[in-house]
Design a protein around this motif. Structure first.
Motif, PDB file in Angstrom:
ATOM      1  N   THR A   1     -33.928 -49.047   4.952  1.00 36.99           N
ATOM      2  CA  THR A   1     -33.377 -50.047   4.057  1.00 36.99           C
ATOM      3  C   THR A   1     -33.329 -51.410   4.736  1.00 36.99           C
ATOM      4  OG1 THR A   1     -31.090 -49.740   4.781  1.00 36.99           O
ATOM      5  CG2 THR A   1     -31.908 -48.250   3.058  1.00 36.99           C
ATOM      6  N   GLU A   2     -33.066 -52.445   3.943  1.00 41.55           N
ATOM      7  CA  GLU A   2     -32.953 -53.776   4.529  1.00 41.55           C
ATOM      8  C   GLU A   2     -31.779 -53.847   5.495  1.00 41.55           C
ATOM      9  OE1 GLU A   2     -33.571 -57.280   2.073  1.00 41.55           O
ATOM     10  OE2 GLU A   2     -34.445 -56.017   0.501  1.00 41.55           O
ATOM     11  N   ASP A   3     -30.678 -53.206   5.167  1.00 39.88           N
ATOM     12  CA  ASP A   3     -29.530 -53.184   6.086  1.00 39.88           C
ATOM     13  C   ASP A   3     -29.907 -52.516   7.400  1.00 39.88           C
ATOM     14  OD1 ASP A   3     -27.882 -54.514   4.331  1.00 39.88           O
ATOM     15  OD2 ASP A   3     -26.857 -52.711   3.612  1.00 39.88           O
ATOM     16  N   GLN A   4     -30.655 -51.428   7.324  1.00 36.11           N
ATOM     17  CA  GLN A   4     -31.083 -50.735   8.538  1.00 36.11           C
ATOM     18  C   GLN A   4     -32.057 -51.595   9.337  1.00 36.11           C
ATOM     19  OE1 GLN A   4     -32.456 -47.245   6.480  1.00 36.11           O
ATOM     20  NE2 GLN A   4     -30.547 -46.126   6.792  1.00 36.11           N
ATOM     21  N   GLN A   5     -32.900 -52.350   8.649  1.00 37.29           N
ATOM     22  CA  GLN A   5     -33.810 -53.291   9.298  1.00 37.29           C
ATOM     23  C   GLN A   5     -33.025 -54.304  10.127  1.00 37.29           C
ATOM     24  OE1 GLN A   5     -37.182 -55.685   7.137  1.00 37.29           O
ATOM     25  NE2 GLN A   5     -35.257 -56.705   6.659  1.00 37.29           N
ATOM     26  N   TRP A   6     -32.002 -54.894   9.563  1.00 37.32           N
ATOM     27  CA  TRP A   6     -31.217 -55.895  10.279  1.00 37.32           C
ATOM     28  C   TRP A   6     -30.384 -55.260  11.387  1.00 37.32           C
ATOM     29  CZ3 TRP A   6     -32.940 -60.501   9.976  1.00 37.32           C
ATOM     30  CH2 TRP A   6     -33.586 -60.935   8.822  1.00 37.32           C
ATOM     31  N   ALA A   7     -29.999 -54.013  11.209  1.00 34.16           N
ATOM     32  CA  ALA A   7     -29.278 -53.323  12.283  1.00 34.16           C
ATOM     33  C   ALA A   7     -30.176 -53.124  13.498  1.00 34.16           C
ATOM     34  CB  ALA A   7     -28.757 -51.977  11.776  1.00 34.16           C
ATOM     35  N   LYS A   8     -31.463 -52.892  13.267  1.00 41.10           N
ATOM     36  CA  LYS A   8     -32.419 -52.769  14.368  1.00 41.10           C
ATOM     37  C   LYS A   8     -32.513 -54.086  15.146  1.00 41.10           C
ATOM     38  CE  LYS A   8     -34.264 -48.568  13.969  1.00 41.10           C
ATOM     39  NZ  LYS A   8     -34.604 -47.632  15.053  1.00 41.10           N
ATOM     40  N   ILE A   9     -32.603 -55.185  14.422  1.00 40.73           N
ATOM     41  CA  ILE A   9     -32.706 -56.491  15.071  1.00 40.73           C
ATOM     42  C   ILE A   9     -31.426 -56.806  15.841  1.00 40.73           C
ATOM     43  CG2 ILE A   9     -32.882 -58.967  14.602  1.00 40.73           C
ATOM     44  CD1 ILE A   9     -34.820 -58.219  12.323  1.00 40.73           C
ATOM     45  N   LYS A  10     -30.286 -56.450  15.277  1.00 35.08           N
ATOM     46  CA  LYS A  10     -29.012 -56.651  15.969  1.00 35.08           C
ATOM     47  C   LYS A  10     -28.982 -55.861  17.274  1.00 35.08           C
ATOM     48  CE  LYS A  10     -23.990 -56.356  15.083  1.00 35.08           C
ATOM     49  NZ  LYS A  10     -23.554 -55.315  16.011  1.00 35.08           N
ATOM     50  N   LEU A  11     -29.492 -54.639  17.242  1.00 35.03           N
ATOM     51  CA  LEU A  11     -29.543 -53.817  18.451  1.00 35.03           C
ATOM     52  C   LEU A  11     -30.431 -54.466  19.509  1.00 35.03           C
ATOM     53  CD1 LEU A  11     -29.008 -51.155  19.999  1.00 35.03           C
ATOM     54  CD2 LEU A  11     -31.010 -50.191  18.813  1.00 35.03           C
ATOM     55  N   VAL A  12     -31.596 -54.936  19.106  1.00 36.19           N
ATOM     56  CA  VAL A  12     -32.501 -55.607  20.042  1.00 36.19           C
ATOM     57  C   VAL A  12     -31.801 -56.785  20.710  1.00 36.19           C
ATOM     58  CG1 VAL A  12     -34.580 -57.054  20.175  1.00 36.19           C
ATOM     59  CG2 VAL A  12     -34.645 -54.897  18.916  1.00 36.19           C
ATOM     60  N   ARG A  13     -31.143 -57.590  19.902  1.00 34.34           N
ATOM     61  CA  ARG A  13     -30.475 -58.775  20.452  1.00 34.34           C
ATOM     62  C   ARG A  13     -29.360 -58.378  21.416  1.00 34.34           C
ATOM     63  NH1 ARG A  13     -26.884 -63.262  17.077  1.00 34.34           N
ATOM     64  NH2 ARG A  13     -26.394 -64.574  18.883  1.00 34.34           N
ATOM     65  N   GLU A  14     -28.526 -57.436  21.038  1.00 38.33           N
ATOM     66  CA  GLU A  14     -27.379 -57.070  21.866  1.00 38.33           C
ATOM     67  C   GLU A  14     -27.807 -56.449  23.190  1.00 38.33           C
ATOM     68  OE1 GLU A  14     -24.045 -56.328  18.330  1.00 38.33           O
ATOM     69  OE2 GLU A  14     -25.043 -54.597  19.287  1.00 38.33           O
ATOM     70  N   VAL A  15     -28.825 -55.589  23.139  1.00 36.76           N
ATOM     71  CA  VAL A  15     -29.298 -54.971  24.390  1.00 36.76           C
ATOM     72  C   VAL A  15     -29.923 -56.022  25.302  1.00 36.76           C
ATOM     73  CG1 VAL A  15     -30.975 -53.354  25.369  1.00 36.76           C
ATOM     74  CG2 VAL A  15     -29.571 -52.669  23.415  1.00 36.76           C
TER      75      VAL A  15
END
Length: 372
Positions: free
Chosen positions: A351-365
């Motif tokens: 989903t789009e929400d899951q898409q943005w959660a992936k990007i958030k994970l990339v940024r935080e790590v």
């Protein structure tokens, strides 16, 4: 991307429902191009706002005006026509739509191109911000691979280009002309998306076809010549990168194999500043081939998959980044998803929400690893 930006994206995003509906209406003849463009413009504006809110400094238009990550670009060149084949591309467990590109005349950049028009809009809506607009295009090698895909394409090609010399020159020149037009429009960040290297390393793929027609070592030299030919003598302030892909269609894949067979050609010799590389599962092999990347060039590790919704373990991502730093200096590493979220308009299965959660994970790590 600045030297200190440690997290990034590959470029494509899931198509919003409003855009999918507008494209369906356009295909059915219910709305005209102007109405479709209006919807595209609005959806791209909203996407860029979301990218900025997610902390991204380099943004894209999500490839919202494209049906495919590659074919739309090919069709925009003079001398290349849109055809429909009997079969599409065969992925691991799916077959794509059957569109393709075929030579119909001398290949040229005509002065106009859909990617140029798309970039101009992205540049316009990012003006006055600290966002860098990126344009992604399929690599010149990818166009060549499409034009020799199957006997019908080859037959059409040979009617225009009896030998390869003029073909290689025209592909490189058409691409270089497009790149320079993008630069004149304000593009300072260009990415070449390229599945050709992923196909070369896939032994299973080559066992299933006649290798006498294409020698893999010779193909590497052809691909390198085409890509570097397009990248010759470009402005010094244009950052050019490449993304090496193994297929990304509806959450499935097309090729497998580590980078070792192509590292001495691709990593050591391609004239790009950065490599965006898939490493989201064992299909991409280990990090050892990264030792061939020249010092100072950036490697953006695609450790977070865009194919599945489940979030990776941050501790495991950090451990893999540390492992990669055995071959590439940490100062030259960054983190991203392994590919875009919708290389074609079908999109991956999340989903789009899951898409943005992936990007958030990339940024935080990335921020935790590099403390930037």
């Amino acid at each position: 991307m600045s030297a200190k930006l440690r997290y990034d994206i590959v470029g494509s995003f899931l198509r919003p429902a409003a855009l999918k509906e507008a494209r369906a209406q356009f295909a059915a003849g219910k709305i005209d191009q102007a109405a479709l463009t209006q919807v595209e413009d609005e959806q791209i504006k909203q996407l860029v706002q979301k990218e900025a809110a997610a902390g991204l400094k380099v943004v894209t238009d999500g490839e919202f005006r494209r049906s495919y990550w590659h074919l739309d670009t090919f069709w925009g060149f003079g001398g290349v026509e849109h055809i429909v084949r009997e079969h599409g591309y065969f992925f691991h467990d799916e077959e794509t739509r059957a569109d393709s590109a075929r030579v119909a005349g001398k290949i040229t950049f005509t002065g106009t191109h859909p990617d140029l028009a798309a970039f101009k809009f992205l540049k316009q809506i990012t003006a006055g911000t600290d966002l860098t607009p990126r344009q992604s295009i399929p690599a010149p090698a990818q166009l060549y691979a499409e034009l020799v895909r199957g006997p019908e394409n080859v037959a059409a090609l040979r009617k225009v280009y009896p030998t390869d010399e003029a073909l290689f020159t025209d592909i490189a020149n058409a691409y270089r002309d497009l790149i320079l037009a993008l630069y004149a429009a304000g593009c300072r960040d260009l990415k070449l998306d390229d599945c050709t290297w992923g196909m070369i390393v896939d032994d299973r793929y080559w066992q299933a076809r006649d290798e006498t027609a294409f020698d893999r070592e010779q193909l590497q030299e052809i691909y390198l010549r085409l890509n570097n030919g397009a990248l010759r003598d470009l402005p010094a302030d244009l950052r050019v990168s490449t993304h090496v892909c193994r297929g990304n269609y509806h959450s499935t894949w097309a090729a497998q194999g580590g980078y070792a067979p192509v590292a001495a050609t691709l990593f050591a010799k391609e004239k790009v500043a950065a490599f965006y590389l898939e490493f989201d599962d064992d299909r991409s092999g280990d990090f050892a081939p990264l030792a061939q990347v020249p010092a100072g060039k950036q490697v953006v590790l695609g450790l977070v998959t865009s194919k599945q919704a489940a979030l990776e373990d941050p501790a495991q991502l950090k451990a893999r980044i540390a492992e990669a730093s055995q071959y590439v200096a940490s100062a030259d590493l960054a983190l991203s998803t392994q590919c875009g979220f919708a290389s074609t308009e079908e999109g991956n299965q999340l989903t789009e929400d899951q898409q943005w959660a992936k990007i958030k994970l990339v940024r935080e790590v990335a921020q935790a690893v590099w403390n930037e």
